[in-house]
Design an enzyme around this catalytic site. Structure first.
Site, PDB file in Angstrom:
ATOM      1  N   ARG A  32      62.059  -2.688   8.259  1.00 36.23           N
ATOM      2  CA  ARG A  32      61.002  -1.670   8.307  1.00 36.23           C
ATOM      3  C   ARG A  32      61.057  -0.804   9.555  1.00 36.23           C
ATOM      4  NH1 ARG A  32      55.849  -5.139   7.476  1.00 36.23           N
ATOM      5  NH2 ARG A  32      54.799  -3.257   6.762  1.00 36.23           N
ATOM      6  N   GLN A  82      61.700   4.127   6.118  1.00 35.80           N
ATOM      7  CA  GLN A  82      60.257   4.403   6.012  1.00 35.80           C
ATOM      8  C   GLN A  82      59.813   4.776   4.594  1.00 35.80           C
ATOM      9  OE1 GLN A  82      58.475   3.736   8.909  1.00 35.80           O
ATOM     10  NE2 GLN A  82      60.527   3.133   9.530  1.00 35.80           N
ATOM     11  N   ASP A 105      59.309   1.728   2.301  1.00 34.15           N
ATOM     12  CA  ASP A 105      58.551   0.592   2.818  1.00 34.15           C
ATOM     13  C   ASP A 105      57.336   0.270   1.937  1.00 34.15           C
ATOM     14  OD1 ASP A 105      57.240  -1.338   4.225  1.00 34.15           O
ATOM     15  OD2 ASP A 105      57.183  -0.254   6.128  1.00 34.15           O
ATOM     16  N   SER A 155      54.320  -1.631   3.487  1.00 35.97           N
ATOM     17  CA  SER A 155      53.333  -0.794   4.172  1.00 35.97           C
ATOM     18  C   SER A 155      52.467  -0.031   3.180  1.00 35.97           C
ATOM     19  CB  SER A 155      54.024   0.202   5.112  1.00 35.97           C
ATOM     20  OG  SER A 155      54.502  -0.469   6.252  1.00 35.97           O
ATOM     21  N   TYR A 182      56.979  -8.203  14.055  1.00 41.86           N
ATOM     22  CA  TYR A 182      56.054  -9.187  13.492  1.00 41.86           C
ATOM     23  C   TYR A 182      55.568 -10.152  14.573  1.00 41.86           C
ATOM     24  CZ  TYR A 182      57.682  -7.648   8.935  1.00 41.86           C
ATOM     25  OH  TYR A 182      57.971  -6.892   7.833  1.00 41.86           O
TER      26      TYR A 182
HETATM   27  P1  NAD Z   1      51.936  -8.687   8.695  1.00 43.29           P
HETATM   28  O1  NAD Z   1      51.357  -8.441   7.339  1.00 43.29           O
HETATM   29  O2  NAD Z   1      53.165  -9.500   8.815  1.00 43.29           O
HETATM   30  O3  NAD Z   1      50.811  -9.375   9.595  1.00 43.29           O
HETATM   31  C1  NAD Z   1      49.551  -8.776   9.782  1.00 43.29           C
HETATM   32  C2  NAD Z   1      49.135  -8.953  11.210  1.00 43.29           C
HETATM   33  O4  NAD Z   1      48.802 -10.311  11.472  1.00 43.29           O
HETATM   34  C3  NAD Z   1      50.203  -8.583  12.220  1.00 43.29           C
HETATM   35  O5  NAD Z   1      49.724  -7.525  13.017  1.00 43.29           O
HETATM   36  C4  NAD Z   1      50.394  -9.859  13.024  1.00 43.29           C
HETATM   37  O6  NAD Z   1      50.655  -9.603  14.393  1.00 43.29           O
HETATM   38  C5  NAD Z   1      49.072 -10.547  12.816  1.00 43.29           C
HETATM   39  N1  NAD Z   1      49.072 -11.984  13.087  1.00 43.29           N
HETATM   40  C6  NAD Z   1      49.977 -12.924  12.749  1.00 43.29           C
HETATM   41  N2  NAD Z   1      49.606 -14.143  13.200  1.00 43.29           N
HETATM   42  C7  NAD Z   1      48.417 -13.980  13.815  1.00 43.29           C
HETATM   43  C8  NAD Z   1      47.534 -14.852  14.469  1.00 43.29           C
HETATM   44  N3  NAD Z   1      47.775 -16.162  14.579  1.00 43.29           N
HETATM   45  N4  NAD Z   1      46.402 -14.350  15.000  1.00 43.29           N
HETATM   46  C9  NAD Z   1      46.128 -13.017  14.894  1.00 43.29           C
HETATM   47  N5  NAD Z   1      46.923 -12.133  14.288  1.00 43.29           N
HETATM   48  C10 NAD Z   1      48.057 -12.614  13.753  1.00 43.29           C
HETATM   49  O7  NAD Z   1      52.148  -7.325   9.463  1.00 43.29           O
HETATM   50  P2  NAD Z   1      52.451  -5.890   8.903  1.00 43.29           P
HETATM   51  O8  NAD Z   1      51.194  -5.181   8.641  1.00 43.29           O
HETATM   52  O9  NAD Z   1      53.418  -6.016   7.789  1.00 43.29           O
HETATM   53  O10 NAD Z   1      53.109  -5.190  10.148  1.00 43.29           O
HETATM   54  C11 NAD Z   1      53.884  -5.923  11.062  1.00 43.29           C
HETATM   55  C12 NAD Z   1      54.481  -5.005  12.058  1.00 43.29           C
HETATM   56  O11 NAD Z   1      55.473  -4.210  11.497  1.00 43.29           O
HETATM   57  C13 NAD Z   1      53.512  -4.056  12.727  1.00 43.29           C
HETATM   58  O12 NAD Z   1      53.887  -3.967  14.061  1.00 43.29           O
HETATM   59  C14 NAD Z   1      53.810  -2.762  12.105  1.00 43.29           C
HETATM   60  O13 NAD Z   1      53.470  -1.676  12.934  1.00 43.29           O
HETATM   61  C15 NAD Z   1      55.278  -2.917  11.989  1.00 43.29           C
HETATM   62  N6  NAD Z   1      55.785  -1.941  11.099  1.00 43.29           N
HETATM   63  C16 NAD Z   1      56.631  -1.064  11.662  1.00 43.29           C
HETATM   64  C17 NAD Z   1      57.095  -0.052  10.903  1.00 43.29           C
HETATM   65  C18 NAD Z   1      57.988   0.922  11.542  1.00 43.29           C
HETATM   66  O14 NAD Z   1      58.605   0.648  12.523  1.00 43.29           O
HETATM   67  N7  NAD Z   1      58.041   2.085  11.046  1.00 43.29           N
HETATM   68  C19 NAD Z   1      56.765   0.049   9.570  1.00 43.29           C
HETATM   69  C20 NAD Z   1      55.913  -0.890   9.032  1.00 43.29           C
HETATM   70  C21 NAD Z   1      55.427  -1.905   9.810  1.00 43.29           C
END
Ligand code: NAD
Length: 407
Positions: A120, A126, A129, A132, A227
């Site tokens: 991702r 993007q 994804d 997302s 993550y």
């Molecule tokens: P996810 O669904 O894997 O997890 C949701 C959230 O839960 C995350 O923010 C994680 O840090 C949090 N989490 C996990 N364990 C936890 C705990 N014990 N206590 C509290 N919070 C906890 O995450 P997601 O929404 O799929 O996104 C993950 C990352 O990927 C983010 O940083 C997002 O910005 C990034 N991302 C980046 C891009 C990109 O670079 N363009 C695209 C999509 C997502």
């Protein structure tokens, strides 16, 4: 090359892998598109709409015979049984949590492409994804579901019949879904606070209007690929205890915490639940068969604890907004497909980081390193592509009772 949209088989699933607009796009890329009759019904898309876009409307048997099968979720047993070697299956296959499916797809000789394994952080990934796009929808709907269930107002209301104070909403987990939940709850007028273990989420949460909570007993826990990592047992207990005080001070909690390939971390314990006021509402987006972020939450069910706290096991929110979710998913799917084809044919090249991230089985074997597979000889031999932690990384180092689900 013939690609087909098959009707989803997961009970309650209303999404569909392509919408008519995407059919037009794929036909322009020289693909024949077949749609199983009725596949779009759950998203209010008729066979006629697909036919007008240039798709052939076919029976399930014919749809299953295409070169590539496009789906939202995973193929069920009977679908896998109908596949022949060399066919391609593309969907949200969740291979890290379903090793049996991975094995059966490999045994069937199909090339399985898991759209949820896309790296991702790659800019070119993007538009593909789907995690997302679907998490955005889920986060938005979670705030609405919470507001609908809550017995009071979200906004501050001053009326002749009295003043209603704004609801206090706490969002636990500030990824894509959490940010959208914060924004939506804010737009409804709630006072929102948020917490995550990844330090970079502070500015992200604040930028959409939440107050960020920092715990004094738990340090940063960022993992691979953007993550979170799993917490150790000690960290987990400290987190649960310190969070309990914040939880008790809020009216509504939306939990979204996930760690790839693991059970969702337990953030709200039985004791924390007991300390919440009657009438509070929790939406647990982590609810799953493996357990959720909230003690006792059940996926797909709303339960009321003996202390009067409503716990919504919100596991299928994107499906509840099937039209929007299908439209976005279809864009992700067609972006991936057009990336994978050359001159109207699938041209897989796993020396490409993006493709190596999504291809999980090929030629009768599991090829994805994060699933214990050996990359095919043409693959650049790099560890754990796909922005996902490799299996050995997942099960080494920090351990907790939220252990890797494949253990
Ligand atoms: P996810 O669904 O894997 O997890 C949701 C959230 O839960 C995350 O923010 C994680 O840090 C949090 N989490 C996990 N364990 C936890 C705990 N014990 N206590 C509290 N919070 C906890 O995450 P997601 O929404 O799929 O996104 C993950 C990352 O990927 C983010 O940083 C997002 O910005 C990034 N991302 C980046 C891009 C990109 O670079 N363009 C695209 C999509 C997502």
């Amino acid at each position: 090359m013939k690609v087909s949209v098959v009707k989803e088989t997961t009970p309650g699933e209303r999404r569909v892998a392509l919408v008519p607009e995407a059919v037009v796009k794929l036909r322009a890329a020289d693909l024949d598109v077949l749609v199983e009759s009725g596949a779009g019904e759950g998203a209010w898309l008729t066979d006629d709409a697909y036919a007008e876009a240039g798709a052939g409307i076919v029976s399930r048997t014919d749809a299953l015979g295409a070169d590539a099968l496009l789906m939202v979720g995973r193929p069920d047993e009977s679908t896998v049984a109908a596949l022949r070697p060399g066919q391609v299956v593309i969907g949200l296959l969740s291979p890290l949590t379903d090793p049996d499916l991975v094995r059966s797809l490999a045994d069937a000789g199909v090339t399985a492409v898991s759209i949820d394994m896309i790296p991702r952080t790659l800019p070119r990934a993007q538009p593909m994804d789907a995690l997302s796009s679907q998490a955005n929808i889920a986060g938005y709907k979670a705030a609405l579901v919470a507001a609908a269930e809550f017995g009071r107002f979200f906004p501050l209301l001053i009326t002749a019949a009295g003043t209603a104070r704004p609801a206090k909403v706490l969002v636990l987990g500030v990824g894509v879904a959490g940010l959208q939940a914060i924004g939506t709850a804010r737009r409804l007028g709630a006072l929102v606070s948020a917490y995550d273990v990844r330090p970079e989420t502070r500015t992200e949460a604040e930028s959409v209007g939440a107050t960020f909570i920092e715990l004094s007993t738990v340090g940063p826990a960022a993992g691979e690929g953007g993550y979170a990592r799993a917490l150790t047992d000690e960290e987990r207990l400290a987190q649960q205890q310190e969070l309990a005080g914040h939880i008790a001070r809020n009216d509504v909690i939306i939990t979204t915490a996930q760690v790839p390939g693991r059970r969702p971390p337990l953030l709200i314990t039985e004791d924390a639940l007991k300390a919440m006021a009657a009438g509070s509402v929790i939406v647990d987006m982590g609810a799953s068969a493996l357990g959720g972020n909230v003690a006792g939450s059940v996926p797909g069910q709303t339960i009321v604890s003996e202390h009067g706290v409503t716990i919504i096991g919100a596991s299928a929110l994107p499906s509840s907004m099937s039209a929007a979710a299908s439209a976005m998913y279809a864009r992700n799917m067609s972006a991936l497909l057009t990336y994978l084809i050359k001159d109207g044919e699938l041209a897989l090249d796993v020396s490409d980081e993006l493709q190596a991230g999504v291809v999980i089985t090929s030629g009768g074997v599991v090829v994805h390193p994060a699933l214990g597979g050996a990359p095919p000889p043409t693959t650049a031999n790099e560890a754990a592509p796909g922005g996902q932690p490799a299996a050995d990384e997942q099960s080494s180092g920090a351990q907790s009772d939220e252990g890797a689900v494949r253990e």
